[in-house]
Motif scaffolding. Structure first.
Motif, mmCIF file in Angstrom:
data_model
loop_
_atom_site.group_PDB
_atom_site.id
_atom_site.type_symbol
_atom_site.label_atom_id
_atom_site.label_comp_id
_atom_site.label_asym_id
_atom_site.label_seq_id
_atom_site.Cartn_x
_atom_site.Cartn_y
_atom_site.Cartn_z
ATOM 1 N N SER B 107 1.076 -1.517 -0.234
ATOM 2 C CA SER B 107 0.309 0.075 0.114
ATOM 3 C C SER B 107 0.670 1.178 0.233
ATOM 4 C CB SER B 107 -0.967 0.050 0.814
ATOM 5 O OG SER B 107 -0.317 0.092 2.757
ATOM 6 N N VAL B 108 2.187 0.992 0.783
ATOM 7 C CA VAL B 108 3.074 2.203 0.860
ATOM 8 C C VAL B 108 3.610 2.504 -0.861
ATOM 9 C CG1 VAL B 108 5.011 3.326 1.115
ATOM 10 C CG2 VAL B 108 3.617 1.807 2.930
ATOM 11 N N GLU B 110 1.707 1.356 -3.416
ATOM 12 C CA GLU B 110 0.948 2.095 -4.396
ATOM 13 C C GLU B 110 0.750 3.533 -3.869
ATOM 14 O OE1 GLU B 110 -2.579 0.187 -4.227
ATOM 15 O OE2 GLU B 110 -3.831 2.094 -5.544
ATOM 16 N N ALA B 111 0.849 3.767 -2.673
ATOM 17 C CA ALA B 111 0.290 5.624 -2.598
ATOM 18 C C ALA B 111 1.650 6.200 -2.918
ATOM 19 C CB ALA B 111 0.392 5.011 -0.957
ATOM 20 N N GLY B 112 2.454 5.777 -3.035
ATOM 21 C CA GLY B 112 4.248 6.260 -3.858
ATOM 22 C C GLY B 112 3.488 6.455 -5.214
ATOM 23 N N LYS B 113 3.425 5.537 -5.742
ATOM 24 C CA LYS B 113 2.774 5.569 -7.287
ATOM 25 C C LYS B 113 2.152 6.697 -7.894
ATOM 26 C CE LYS B 113 2.913 2.311 -11.378
ATOM 27 N NZ LYS B 113 2.976 0.640 -11.634
ATOM 28 N N GLY B 114 0.883 6.604 -6.509
ATOM 29 C CA GLY B 114 -0.313 7.161 -6.724
ATOM 30 C C GLY B 114 -0.197 8.981 -6.483
ATOM 31 N N MET B 115 0.972 8.694 -5.618
ATOM 32 C CA MET B 115 1.247 10.484 -5.292
ATOM 33 C C MET B 115 2.227 10.664 -6.866
ATOM 34 S SD MET B 115 0.597 11.375 -2.825
ATOM 35 C CE MET B 115 -1.088 10.644 -2.483
ATOM 36 N N GLY B 116 2.577 10.060 -7.467
ATOM 37 C CA GLY B 116 3.393 10.118 -9.138
ATOM 38 C C GLY B 116 4.802 10.074 -8.965
ATOM 39 N N MET B 117 5.324 9.329 -7.882
ATOM 40 C CA MET B 117 6.721 9.159 -7.729
ATOM 41 C C MET B 117 7.242 7.901 -9.177
ATOM 42 S SD MET B 117 7.950 7.872 -4.321
ATOM 43 C CE MET B 117 7.011 8.467 -2.922
ATOM 44 N N ASN B 118 8.178 8.217 -10.097
ATOM 45 C CA ASN B 118 8.575 7.976 -10.863
ATOM 46 C C ASN B 118 9.581 7.212 -10.105
ATOM 47 O OD1 ASN B 118 11.194 8.468 -10.713
ATOM 48 N ND2 ASN B 118 11.418 10.060 -11.601
ATOM 49 N N GLN B 121 12.306 7.603 -8.202
ATOM 50 C CA GLN B 121 12.279 8.182 -6.873
ATOM 51 C C GLN B 121 11.419 7.426 -5.560
ATOM 52 O OE1 GLN B 121 9.609 11.305 -8.683
ATOM 53 N NE2 GLN B 121 10.520 12.429 -7.626
ATOM 54 N N LYS B 125 13.637 6.929 -2.529
ATOM 55 C CA LYS B 125 12.918 7.407 -1.578
ATOM 56 C C LYS B 125 12.184 6.407 -0.227
ATOM 57 C CE LYS B 125 11.981 12.503 -3.520
ATOM 58 N NZ LYS B 125 12.854 13.046 -2.310
ATOM 59 N N MET B 126 11.194 5.957 -0.603
ATOM 60 C CA MET B 126 11.105 4.209 -0.649
ATOM 61 C C MET B 126 11.380 3.015 0.311
ATOM 62 S SD MET B 126 6.608 5.188 -1.621
ATOM 63 C CE MET B 126 7.046 3.765 -2.869
#
Lengths: 384, 214
Positions: B107-108, B110-118, B121, B125-126
């Motif tokens: 979920s983390v 997916e959240a990152g991807k949904g926020m617009g991380m490439n 990143q 970052k994660m």
């Protein structure tokens, strides 16, 4: 704002998750997608920010086809709240809130300001900014999850069962808080849920889906009033439909059609004896065309019976009435709030048509609790 | 014993340094190769399983044999020793990196991807910070093993504390064996402790509490 045109999602193994979806969503609308699991509601939502790609058809955000946009840029311009909150456990609350700002390379002071602003929206003290997600309760974490989606002020926010994992009490307060926030900030919200109560509570428009297709898309009232088919009825549940009934019942359906009246120019003496005969404590005054002119009650008679001879001199002409087709729930609200014993019902030309009394309401409550709601009309006619 | 120490003091320091140097070189090479490879493998989970079991098979080749294999290719000396040890360091680091990155909460991600991380990143970052404790555990395990195995480098002229041990065996002088073993053990303990400190430094603040609790 957001438009689906003949959108399909097919997977390589032949399953069709979304079938010929057409939908237009206006700016500022709160739209709930609801349906049994596997109905394609989450897929539909994830196609908007391209976490899932469309197989066929087009999705337009602000008139622009999303397939022509860079997915990473697109996602940064759309708020996203996921079910399991998904806060970064290794980042502070502040870093979490302004995550998209960091990706957009905002300067430090801008991020700082934004984080403070946002935290104020949910009434959380500033010292939370330096804490880590695991130090917060579930409800607080999801508040931060919502704030994170608001950080760069996107006009459109996608939410995937955001309150699903919370306990009922926290969920309830968060729903209210969020609905308030949405009205203030005028955002367009796409909200996926499987909880009908949640949808009815929050949505301006509910989109009910089954096996990849839209079954019905309408306002909560309209869906309760006119369920498109058996599936919708079943999904709403019998209980909700009964509960929903008073919502759409008009005054005309439940009013008593034979209120006790006197003609204008009736001598007071006659009126008083009518009161005694019919065992009522107030009378409505009408003219020969049955147009409502006023009312008086026993107290007014007591105070003034020596001075007046006909009812016209005694009656109060400023009488509150409701129209036949006004909704019952609004009428009930007015009756209760104004502390009135009854309210006369009139047509467009002020002709007296009936009356709703507190006794009518008591009957209605009885039917809602014990009856199935269909007897209420007969009951209220027998009354008085 | 003291007599022995005073006579071979200089030699002991040099051999310990050699030992340290061979192990360190191998482990650094291992980290440079295995961590990115592990992240890469986490992107292709179907292939990853097979690849990791293949590396596992390599690991089962006796270390002496590996050292011998490298003689025709790289000759004798420190280089073949470092290369051989490097192969041994790969598996624990690779496997832990792969498992660590795979284990980051979906979920983390997916959240990152949904926020617009490439992708980049998302890794920096994660995935890396969140899997760091697991990756570090692999590196520590590898390091301790490697310091033990580095004694074998002496067989192919790589030097190190193995020289003392094999001399001691050949000449039947227990003092020499002890002089090789004790510093190797101390080296391993120090390396493990230092890496623990590094791990603690690198682990993101937010993870420490929840991690210590486990």
């Amino acid at each position: 704002m957001l438009e689906f045109k003949h959108v399909y999602k097919k997977y390589a193994d032949g399953t069709v998750a979304v079938k010929d979806l057409n939908l237009k969503i206006n700016k500022g609308e709160f739209v709930c997608f609801i349906g049994p699991s596997g109905c394609g509601k989450t897929t539909t939502m994830k196609m908007i920010n391209r976490l899932i790609d469309v197989t066929e058809g087009t999705i337009l955000v602000d008139g622009k086809d999303i397939t022509n946009q860079d997915p990473v840029q697109l996602r940064r311009s759309i708020g996203y709240v996921i079910q399991q909150i998904g806060l970064m456990p290794h980042m502070t609350i502040k870093e979490n809130i302004v995550l998209v700002g960091t990706l957009l390379k905002w300067p430090e002071e801008k991020k700082d300001r934004r984080a403070h602003e946002l935290l104020k929206l949910v009434d959380m003290p500033e010292e939370y900014l330096d804490r880590y997600p695991h130090e917060l309760s579930g409800g607080q974490q999801q508040r931060i999850g919502v704030l994170r989606a608001l950080a760069v002020n996107p006009p459109l926010i996608l939410m995937d069962e955001p309150f699903g994992a919370l306990d009922p009490i926290t969920r309830d307060s968060l729903q209210e808080e969020f609905k308030k926030l949405q009205r203030e900030l005028d955002k367009t919200i796409i909200f996926v849920t499987h909880d009908m109560d949640e949808a009815l509570k929050l949505a301006d428009k509910i989109v009910i889906m089954r096996s990849g297709e839209i079954v019905q898309a309408d306002t909560p009232d309209e869906i309760l009033r006119n369920p498109a088919n058996e599936f919708v009825e079943e999904f709403l549940g019998r209980e909700r439909l009964i509960q929903g009934k008073p919502d759409v019942t008009t005054v005309k359906q439940i009013m008593s059609t034979s209120p006790v009246t006197v003609q204008t120019a009736t001598p007071l003496k006659e009126a008083v004896s009518l009161m005694r005969d019919r065992r009522v404590d107030s009378l409505l005054v009408v003219d020969e065309d049955n147009v409502l002119k006023g009312f008086f009650d026993i107290e007014m008679v007591n105070l003034n019976h020596k001075k007046v001879t006909i009812v016209d001199e005694l009656m109060e002409t400023n009488v509150f009435s409701v129209a036949e087709d006004s909704l019952l729930r609004e009428t009930v609200h007015k009756i209760l709030r104004r502390g009135m014993k009854y309210v006369p019902v009139v047509d467009d030309h002020k002709h007296l048509k009936g009356i709703v009394t507190r006794a009518t309401l008591a009957n209605l409550v009885y039917d809602t609790i014990w009856g199935d709601g269909t007897e209420m009309e007969e009951n209220s006619r027998v009354m008085e | 014993m003291l007599e022995f120490l005073s006579a071979n003091w200089n030699d002991l320091l040099v051999k310990t340094w050699e030992h340290f140097y061979i192990s360190l070189a191998a482990i650094i090479l291992g980290v440079i190769v295995a961590v990115p490879l592990g992240i890469l493998l986490s992107r292709v989970p179907k292939f990853a399983g097979r690849f990791i079991s293949f590396i596992g098979i390599l690991q089962t080749i006796p270390s002496l044999a590996i050292l011998a294999f490298f003689i025709p290719i790289l000759g004798v000396g420190k280089l073949p020793a470092i290369v051989a040890l490097f192969f041994y360091s790969l598996l624990p680091i690779l496997r832990n990196t792969y498992i660590g990155v795979q284990g980051v909460n979906d979920s983390v991600i997916e959240a990152g991807k949904g926020m617009g991380m490439n992708d980049w990143q998302s890794i920096i970052k994660m995935e890396l910070p969140l899997s760091l404790p697991v990756i570090m555990a692999g590196i520590r395990l590898s390091t301790v093993y490697l310091i033990g195995w580095a004694t074998l480098a002496s067989f192919i002229g790589g030097g190190g504390l193995g020289d003392f041990i094999f001399d001691g065996l050949n000449l039947y002088q227990p003092a020499l064996i002890v002089a090789g073993t004790v510093p190797a053990t101390i080296l391993a303990v120090i390396a493990d402790r230092s890496l623990a400190v590094v791990e603690n430094k690198l682990t993101p603040e937010g993870l420490k509490d929840s991690y210590n609790a486990v």
